[in-house]
Design a protein around this motif. Structure first.
Motif, PDB file in Angstrom:
ATOM      1  N   TYR A 160      94.593  58.199 -85.109  1.00  0.00           N
ATOM      2  CA  TYR A 160      93.895  57.051 -84.371  1.00  0.00           C
ATOM      3  C   TYR A 160      94.498  56.307 -83.342  1.00  0.00           C
ATOM      4  O   TYR A 160      94.113  55.387 -82.882  1.00  0.00           O
ATOM      5  CB  TYR A 160      93.671  55.960 -85.565  1.00  0.00           C
ATOM      6  CG  TYR A 160      92.891  56.421 -86.884  1.00  0.00           C
ATOM      7  CD1 TYR A 160      91.575  56.719 -86.838  1.00  0.00           C
ATOM      8  CD2 TYR A 160      93.344  56.555 -88.155  1.00  0.00           C
ATOM      9  CE1 TYR A 160      90.689  56.916 -87.921  1.00  0.00           C
ATOM     10  CE2 TYR A 160      93.069  56.880 -89.284  1.00  0.00           C
ATOM     11  CZ  TYR A 160      91.547  56.984 -89.492  1.00  0.00           C
ATOM     12  OH  TYR A 160      90.909  57.572 -90.290  1.00  0.00           O
ATOM     13  N   GLY A 161      95.233  57.287 -82.573  1.00  0.00           N
ATOM     14  CA  GLY A 161      96.012  56.835 -81.464  1.00  0.00           C
ATOM     15  C   GLY A 161      95.489  56.205 -80.450  1.00  0.00           C
ATOM     16  O   GLY A 161      95.683  54.913 -80.053  1.00  0.00           O
ATOM     17  N   ARG A 162      94.085  56.347 -80.151  1.00  0.00           N
ATOM     18  CA  ARG A 162      93.444  55.786 -79.094  1.00  0.00           C
ATOM     19  C   ARG A 162      92.776  54.466 -79.516  1.00  0.00           C
ATOM     20  O   ARG A 162      92.715  53.381 -78.917  1.00  0.00           O
ATOM     21  CB  ARG A 162      92.212  56.701 -78.570  1.00  0.00           C
ATOM     22  CG  ARG A 162      92.520  57.914 -77.930  1.00  0.00           C
ATOM     23  CD  ARG A 162      91.608  58.532 -77.164  1.00  0.00           C
ATOM     24  NE  ARG A 162      91.506  57.931 -75.938  1.00  0.00           N
ATOM     25  CZ  ARG A 162      91.125  58.613 -74.644  1.00  0.00           C
ATOM     26  NH1 ARG A 162      90.883  59.932 -74.980  1.00  0.00           N
ATOM     27  NH2 ARG A 162      91.119  58.072 -73.518  1.00  0.00           N
ATOM     28  N   ILE A 163      92.582  54.460 -80.629  1.00  0.00           N
ATOM     29  CA  ILE A 163      91.851  53.129 -81.285  1.00  0.00           C
ATOM     30  C   ILE A 163      92.948  52.087 -81.284  1.00  0.00           C
ATOM     31  O   ILE A 163      92.771  50.906 -81.116  1.00  0.00           O
ATOM     32  CB  ILE A 163      91.432  53.367 -82.674  1.00  0.00           C
ATOM     33  CG1 ILE A 163      90.102  54.123 -82.675  1.00  0.00           C
ATOM     34  CG2 ILE A 163      90.845  51.991 -83.120  1.00  0.00           C
ATOM     35  CD1 ILE A 163      89.562  54.869 -83.875  1.00  0.00           C
ATOM     36  N   ILE A 164      94.099  52.372 -81.667  1.00  0.00           N
ATOM     37  CA  ILE A 164      95.092  51.537 -81.990  1.00  0.00           C
ATOM     38  C   ILE A 164      96.085  51.320 -80.822  1.00  0.00           C
ATOM     39  O   ILE A 164      97.063  50.455 -80.993  1.00  0.00           O
ATOM     40  CB  ILE A 164      95.925  51.698 -83.399  1.00  0.00           C
ATOM     41  CG1 ILE A 164      96.852  53.071 -83.147  1.00  0.00           C
ATOM     42  CG2 ILE A 164      95.029  51.717 -84.476  1.00  0.00           C
ATOM     43  CD1 ILE A 164      97.768  53.332 -84.311  1.00  0.00           C
ATOM     44  N   GLU A 165      95.837  51.984 -79.772  1.00  0.00           N
ATOM     45  CA  GLU A 165      96.833  51.994 -78.640  1.00  0.00           C
ATOM     46  C   GLU A 165      97.061  50.605 -78.153  1.00  0.00           C
ATOM     47  O   GLU A 165      98.191  50.319 -78.081  1.00  0.00           O
ATOM     48  CB  GLU A 165      96.343  52.786 -77.632  1.00  0.00           C
ATOM     49  CG  GLU A 165      97.035  53.084 -76.469  1.00  0.00           C
ATOM     50  CD  GLU A 165      96.562  54.004 -75.186  1.00  0.00           C
ATOM     51  OE1 GLU A 165      97.404  54.248 -74.394  1.00  0.00           O
ATOM     52  OE2 GLU A 165      95.290  54.309 -75.704  1.00  0.00           O
ATOM     53  N   TYR A 166      96.341  49.671 -78.353  1.00  0.00           N
ATOM     54  CA  TYR A 166      96.473  48.400 -77.603  1.00  0.00           C
ATOM     55  C   TYR A 166      96.482  47.163 -78.697  1.00  0.00           C
ATOM     56  O   TYR A 166      96.463  46.154 -78.373  1.00  0.00           O
ATOM     57  CB  TYR A 166      95.578  48.165 -76.378  1.00  0.00           C
ATOM     58  CG  TYR A 166      95.719  48.884 -75.326  1.00  0.00           C
ATOM     59  CD1 TYR A 166      96.759  49.226 -74.597  1.00  0.00           C
ATOM     60  CD2 TYR A 166      94.722  49.939 -75.054  1.00  0.00           C
ATOM     61  CE1 TYR A 166      96.768  49.619 -73.464  1.00  0.00           C
ATOM     62  CE2 TYR A 166      94.770  50.822 -74.012  1.00  0.00           C
ATOM     63  CZ  TYR A 166      96.113  50.887 -73.432  1.00  0.00           C
ATOM     64  OH  TYR A 166      95.998  51.739 -72.322  1.00  0.00           O
ATOM     65  N   LYS A 167      96.564  47.605 -79.951  1.00  0.00           N
ATOM     66  CA  LYS A 167      96.702  46.759 -81.002  1.00  0.00           C
ATOM     67  C   LYS A 167      97.950  46.350 -81.395  1.00  0.00           C
ATOM     68  O   LYS A 167      98.714  47.075 -81.150  1.00  0.00           O
ATOM     69  CB  LYS A 167      95.819  47.356 -82.303  1.00  0.00           C
ATOM     70  CG  LYS A 167      94.662  47.852 -82.109  1.00  0.00           C
ATOM     71  CD  LYS A 167      93.506  47.028 -82.639  1.00  0.00           C
ATOM     72  CE  LYS A 167      92.039  47.601 -82.424  1.00  0.00           C
ATOM     73  NZ  LYS A 167      91.157  46.455 -82.770  1.00  0.00           N
ATOM     74  N   SER A 168      98.010  45.209 -81.719  1.00  0.00           N
ATOM     75  CA  SER A 168      99.436  44.682 -82.451  1.00  0.00           C
ATOM     76  C   SER A 168      99.622  45.246 -83.796  1.00  0.00           C
ATOM     77  O   SER A 168      98.813  45.082 -84.919  1.00  0.00           O
ATOM     78  CB  SER A 168      99.287  43.073 -82.402  1.00  0.00           C
ATOM     79  OG  SER A 168     100.601  42.488 -82.981  1.00  0.00           O
ATOM     80  N   LEU A 169     100.649  46.074 -83.934  1.00  0.00           N
ATOM     81  CA  LEU A 169     101.053  46.806 -85.229  1.00  0.00           C
ATOM     82  C   LEU A 169     102.321  46.412 -85.544  1.00  0.00           C
ATOM     83  O   LEU A 169     103.281  46.708 -84.560  1.00  0.00           O
ATOM     84  CB  LEU A 169     100.793  48.375 -85.048  1.00  0.00           C
ATOM     85  CG  LEU A 169     100.649  48.917 -85.956  1.00  0.00           C
ATOM     86  CD1 LEU A 169      99.935  50.556 -85.757  1.00  0.00           C
ATOM     87  CD2 LEU A 169     102.025  49.447 -86.653  1.00  0.00           C
ATOM     88  N   HIS A 170     102.559  46.325 -86.802  1.00  0.00           N
ATOM     89  CA  HIS A 170     103.746  45.568 -87.460  1.00  0.00           C
ATOM     90  C   HIS A 170     104.247  46.692 -88.610  1.00  0.00           C
ATOM     91  O   HIS A 170     103.485  46.684 -89.536  1.00  0.00           O
ATOM     92  CB  HIS A 170     103.614  44.216 -88.025  1.00  0.00           C
ATOM     93  CG  HIS A 170     103.450  43.285 -86.903  1.00  0.00           C
ATOM     94  ND1 HIS A 170     104.477  42.616 -85.949  1.00  0.00           N
ATOM     95  CD2 HIS A 170     102.339  42.581 -86.460  1.00  0.00           C
ATOM     96  CE1 HIS A 170     103.693  41.939 -85.188  1.00  0.00           C
ATOM     97  NE2 HIS A 170     102.473  41.723 -85.312  1.00  0.00           N
ATOM     98  N   VAL A 171     105.305  47.095 -88.614  1.00  0.00           N
ATOM     99  CA  VAL A 171     105.906  47.870 -89.699  1.00  0.00           C
ATOM    100  C   VAL A 171     106.655  46.757 -90.566  1.00  0.00           C
ATOM    101  O   VAL A 171     107.763  46.427 -89.832  1.00  0.00           O
ATOM    102  CB  VAL A 171     106.827  48.941 -89.288  1.00  0.00           C
ATOM    103  CG1 VAL A 171     107.405  49.827 -90.586  1.00  0.00           C
ATOM    104  CG2 VAL A 171     106.144  50.055 -88.430  1.00  0.00           C
ATOM    105  N   LEU A 172     106.297  46.542 -91.667  1.00  0.00           N
ATOM    106  CA  LEU A 172     107.099  45.582 -92.672  1.00  0.00           C
ATOM    107  C   LEU A 172     108.188  46.316 -93.420  1.00  0.00           C
ATOM    108  O   LEU A 172     108.962  45.360 -93.765  1.00  0.00           O
ATOM    109  CB  LEU A 172     105.662  45.131 -93.679  1.00  0.00           C
ATOM    110  CG  LEU A 172     104.803  44.215 -92.889  1.00  0.00           C
ATOM    111  CD1 LEU A 172     103.689  43.738 -93.993  1.00  0.00           C
ATOM    112  CD2 LEU A 172     105.136  43.132 -92.111  1.00  0.00           C
TER     113      LEU A 172
END
Length: 115
Positions: free
Chosen positions: A68-80
């Motif tokens: 889903y690279g294009r969808i999440i490209e500009y999302k804030s994503l945190h690896v917990l």
């Protein structure tokens, strides 16, 4: 803020996070899994809905980027960095979430001071 918590099977970790943070008025939370066997599978709709995505492990981020690279490209994503060592609502897991997630989301959690 719409927050999506993701683990593998949406069985223990991400549903626990959803349960812990659903009571905070500034958040709308959901959970999903990356596995084909997930109780609730990650989807385009969920990822579009989310303002912030919190994944439990790096492998979950890698899978999201690959699929889903294009969808999440500009999302804030945190690896917990939370291993699959806990059951649903395990007190230790709840504590880990309360100690890490609010800071990542820029929240002030009043209950944290009282623990």
């Amino acid at each position: 803020m719409n927050v999506l918590f993701i683990c593998s099977r949406n069985q223990w970790r991400s549903p626990t996070a959803e349960q812990v943070f659903r009571r905070y008025p500034s958040l709308v939370v959901r959970s999903a899994g990356t596995s084909r066997n997930a109780k609730k599978k990650v989807s385009h709709d969920l990822l579009h809905w989310a303002d912030v995505i919190c994944v439990m492990e790096q492998k979950h981020k890698n899978r999201l980027v690959a699929e889903y690279g294009r969808i999440i490209e500009y999302k804030s994503l945190h690896v917990l960095d939370i291993p699959d060592d806990y059951l649903f609502m395990d007190p230790e897991l709840v504590t880990i979430f309360l100690d890490t997630v609010p800071e990542r989301l820029g929240l002030v959690i009043e209950e944290k001071a009282g623990r």
